[in-house]
Motif scaffolding. Structure first.
Motif, PDB file in Angstrom:
ATOM      1  N   ASP A  96      -6.196  -6.795  13.288  1.00 29.43           N
ATOM      2  CA  ASP A  96      -6.769  -5.663  12.542  1.00 29.43           C
ATOM      3  C   ASP A  96      -8.172  -5.977  11.997  1.00 29.43           C
ATOM      4  OD1 ASP A  96      -4.416  -4.334  13.045  1.00 29.43           O
ATOM      5  OD2 ASP A  96      -3.650  -4.402  10.997  1.00 29.43           O
ATOM      6  N   SER A 154      -4.004   0.705  17.886  1.00 29.79           N
ATOM      7  CA  SER A 154      -5.016   1.057  16.894  1.00 29.79           C
ATOM      8  C   SER A 154      -6.353   0.363  17.157  1.00 29.79           C
ATOM      9  CB  SER A 154      -4.520   0.732  15.486  1.00 29.79           C
ATOM     10  OG  SER A 154      -4.594  -0.655  15.251  1.00 29.79           O
ATOM     11  N   LYS A 191       0.826  -1.217   0.000  1.00 29.30           N
ATOM     12  CA  LYS A 191       0.000   0.000   0.000  1.00 29.30           C
ATOM     13  C   LYS A 191       0.850   1.252   0.000  1.00 29.30           C
ATOM     14  CE  LYS A 191      -1.771  -0.803   4.101  1.00 29.30           C
ATOM     15  NZ  LYS A 191      -0.733  -0.763   4.778  1.00 29.30           N
ATOM     16  N   MET A 217      -9.158   4.103   5.513  1.00 34.69           N
ATOM     17  CA  MET A 217      -9.271   5.388   4.827  1.00 34.69           C
ATOM     18  C   MET A 217     -10.607   5.478   4.081  1.00 34.69           C
ATOM     19  SD  MET A 217      -6.552   7.048   5.623  1.00 34.69           S
ATOM     20  CE  MET A 217      -6.883   6.300   7.188  1.00 34.69           C
ATOM     21  N   ARG A 236      -8.214   5.897  18.161  1.00 32.62           N
ATOM     22  CA  ARG A 236      -8.619   6.116  16.760  1.00 32.62           C
ATOM     23  C   ARG A 236      -9.313   7.465  16.621  1.00 32.62           C
ATOM     24  NH1 ARG A 236      -7.467   1.672  13.975  1.00 32.62           N
ATOM     25  NH2 ARG A 236      -8.161   2.734  12.107  1.00 32.62           N
ATOM     26  N   GLY A 283      -3.843   3.380   4.327  1.00 35.78           N
ATOM     27  CA  GLY A 283      -4.147   2.868   5.662  1.00 35.78           C
ATOM     28  C   GLY A 283      -4.971   1.599   5.678  1.00 35.78           C
ATOM     29  N   ARG A 311      -1.032  -9.918  13.036  1.00 37.37           N
ATOM     30  CA  ARG A 311      -1.437  -8.522  12.914  1.00 37.37           C
ATOM     31  C   ARG A 311      -2.710  -8.398  12.055  1.00 37.37           C
ATOM     32  NH1 ARG A 311       2.256  -3.757  11.158  1.00 37.37           N
ATOM     33  NH2 ARG A 311       4.005  -5.179  11.353  1.00 37.37           N
ATOM     34  N   TYR A 340      -0.272   5.752  13.803  1.00 38.07           N
ATOM     35  CA  TYR A 340      -0.444   4.736  14.841  1.00 38.07           C
ATOM     36  C   TYR A 340       0.917   4.265  15.360  1.00 38.07           C
ATOM     37  CZ  TYR A 340      -5.353   4.852  13.797  1.00 38.07           C
ATOM     38  OH  TYR A 340      -6.639   5.285  13.648  1.00 38.07           O
ATOM     39  N   ARG A 341       1.890   4.212  14.463  1.00 36.54           N
ATOM     40  CA  ARG A 341       3.244   3.811  14.876  1.00 36.54           C
ATOM     41  C   ARG A 341       3.852   4.859  15.820  1.00 36.54           C
ATOM     42  NH1 ARG A 341       6.012  -0.141  11.842  1.00 36.54           N
ATOM     43  NH2 ARG A 341       4.633  -1.173  10.370  1.00 36.54           N
ATOM     44  N   ALA A 401       1.756  -0.822  17.426  1.00 38.43           N
ATOM     45  CA  ALA A 401       0.863   0.075  16.674  1.00 38.43           C
ATOM     46  C   ALA A 401      -0.468  -0.623  16.433  1.00 38.43           C
ATOM     47  CB  ALA A 401       1.507   0.464  15.343  1.00 38.43           C
ATOM     48  N   SER A 402      -0.386  -1.906  16.111  1.00 39.94           N
ATOM     49  CA  SER A 402      -1.606  -2.670  15.874  1.00 39.94           C
ATOM     50  C   SER A 402      -2.444  -2.733  17.168  1.00 39.94           C
ATOM     51  CB  SER A 402      -1.212  -4.056  15.369  1.00 39.94           C
ATOM     52  OG  SER A 402      -2.286  -4.935  15.392  1.00 39.94           O
ATOM     53  N   ARG A 411     -10.919  -6.485  15.308  1.00 38.88           N
ATOM     54  CA  ARG A 411     -11.221  -5.453  16.309  1.00 38.88           C
ATOM     55  C   ARG A 411     -12.580  -4.842  15.983  1.00 38.88           C
ATOM     56  NH1 ARG A 411      -6.763  -1.670  13.585  1.00 38.88           N
ATOM     57  NH2 ARG A 411      -8.098  -0.749  12.010  1.00 38.88           N
TER      58      ARG A 411
HETATM   59  O1  C5P Z   1       0.510   0.409   7.755  1.00 37.83           O
HETATM   60  P1  C5P Z   1       1.344   0.151   8.975  1.00 37.83           P
HETATM   61  O2  C5P Z   1       1.892  -1.241   9.061  1.00 37.83           O
HETATM   62  O3  C5P Z   1       2.416   1.185   9.149  1.00 37.83           O
HETATM   63  O4  C5P Z   1       0.346   0.346  10.196  1.00 37.83           O
HETATM   64  C1  C5P Z   1       0.699  -0.011  11.506  1.00 37.83           C
HETATM   65  C2  C5P Z   1      -0.547  -0.479  12.260  1.00 37.83           C
HETATM   66  O5  C5P Z   1      -1.440   0.637  12.425  1.00 37.83           O
HETATM   67  C3  C5P Z   1      -1.372  -1.531  11.527  1.00 37.83           C
HETATM   68  O6  C5P Z   1      -1.014  -2.849  11.892  1.00 37.83           O
HETATM   69  C4  C5P Z   1      -2.796  -1.240  11.940  1.00 37.83           C
HETATM   70  O7  C5P Z   1      -3.116  -1.966  13.105  1.00 37.83           O
HETATM   71  C5  C5P Z   1      -2.792   0.222  12.319  1.00 37.83           C
HETATM   72  N1  C5P Z   1      -3.488   1.078  11.357  1.00 37.83           N
HETATM   73  C6  C5P Z   1      -4.837   1.256  11.520  1.00 37.83           C
HETATM   74  N2  C5P Z   1      -5.529   2.118  10.706  1.00 37.83           N
HETATM   75  C7  C5P Z   1      -4.892   2.767   9.717  1.00 37.83           C
HETATM   76  C8  C5P Z   1      -3.509   2.568   9.510  1.00 37.83           C
HETATM   77  C9  C5P Z   1      -2.829   1.709  10.347  1.00 37.83           C
HETATM   78  O8  C5P Z   1      -5.444   0.668  12.398  1.00 37.83           O
HETATM   79  N3  C5P Z   1      -5.583   3.605   8.966  1.00 37.83           N
END
Ligand code: C5P
Length: 220
Positions: free
Chosen positions: A181, A100, A16, A129, A106, A126, A177, A38-39, A96-97, A184
């Motif tokens: 995701d 989130s 992505k 989005m 959020r 994301g 992960r 989120y990171r 981050a997961s 949840r």
């Molecule tokens: O995309 P990336 O791996 O950097 O995202 C890290 C974590 O942030 C994902 O595993 C996901 O849990 C969370 N995330 C989210 N919503 C988003 C982007 C990322 O929950 N829009």
């Protein structure tokens, strides 16, 4: 005024970020890396010693309001400190997961994400989005690739950075992960109803960008 927005959502290591950044460059649009937010939140929360679960939820959400996050060309600053590399570790990705999945966290990040929606347009990368943050977007792409292919890509990425890892552990991590995701209750990872599905397991980045640019031009 109507401001264009394209959403690119999908699971971990689906490509992505690469696709969305290339698309933004090609179209001259802004780029939102919502995963980075989120990171950053995870990094700040662990740095502050907060538990990353419901017991820390309110404190983490209020911490988010006080963070100063700056996205500059190729660099991400948290309270003035360069965290570009630090937020990318596998351990921080897992945290981050976890952050989130907390609804208050959020909610605390929504305004910051909306602030990227400016002229001449935005490509947003994301998980939600298209389904939650920019539901009005005329083009939503849900990008996937097989777990094997995604683990392989992440493996190459880490090895090229000199980080040692194994394919099996990466695959197990990314499946864990994905599972978190997708299950949840707050904005789970799933395609928006009007999203176009794109499996890029066998597509080059360039081909994927061409395809999406074609879809976008078809909407104009
Ligand atoms: O995309 P990336 O791996 O950097 O995202 C890290 C974590 O942030 C994902 O595993 C996901 O849990 C969370 N995330 C989210 N919503 C988003 C982007 C990322 O929950 N829009």
């Amino acid at each position: 005024q109507h401001i264009p927005v394209i959403c690119i959502d999908g699971p971990t290591a689906s490509g992505k970020g690469t696709l969305a950044a290339a698309l933004a460059k090609r179209l001259g649009y802004h780029f939102l890396d919502s995963g980075a937010m989120y990171r950053i939140t995870a990094l700040a929360a662990t740095g502050a010693g907060l538990p990353i679960d419901t017991s820390g939820e309110t404190a983490i959400a209020s911490l988010v309001q006080d963070l100063s996050i700056t996205f500059t060309a190729g660099q991400i600053l948290l309270d003035g400190v360069d965290v570009t590399e630090a937020i990318r570790s596998e351990a921080n990705g897992m945290n981050a997961s976890k952050v989130s999945a907390l609804p208050q966290v959020r909610a605390a990040l929504v305004d910051l994400q909306h602030s990227f929606h400016r002229l001449p347009g935005l490509v947003a990368d994301g998980r939600d989005m298209g389904s939650a943050i920019f539901p009005q977007a005329p083009l939503k792409v849900f990008l996937t690739a097989s777990a094997a292919e995604r683990a392989q890509r992440r493996f190459k990425q880490l090895i090229s950075k000199g980080i040692s890892t194994t394919l099996d552990s990466l695959r197990a991590d990314l499946e864990a992960r994905d599972e978190r995701d997708q299950t949840r209750s707050a904005s789970p990872l799933k395609p928006a109803q009007d999203a176009v599905l794109l499996d890029n397991s066998d597509l080059s980045v360039e081909k994927s960008v061409d395809l999406v640019v074609g879809w976008w031009l078809g909407k104009q």
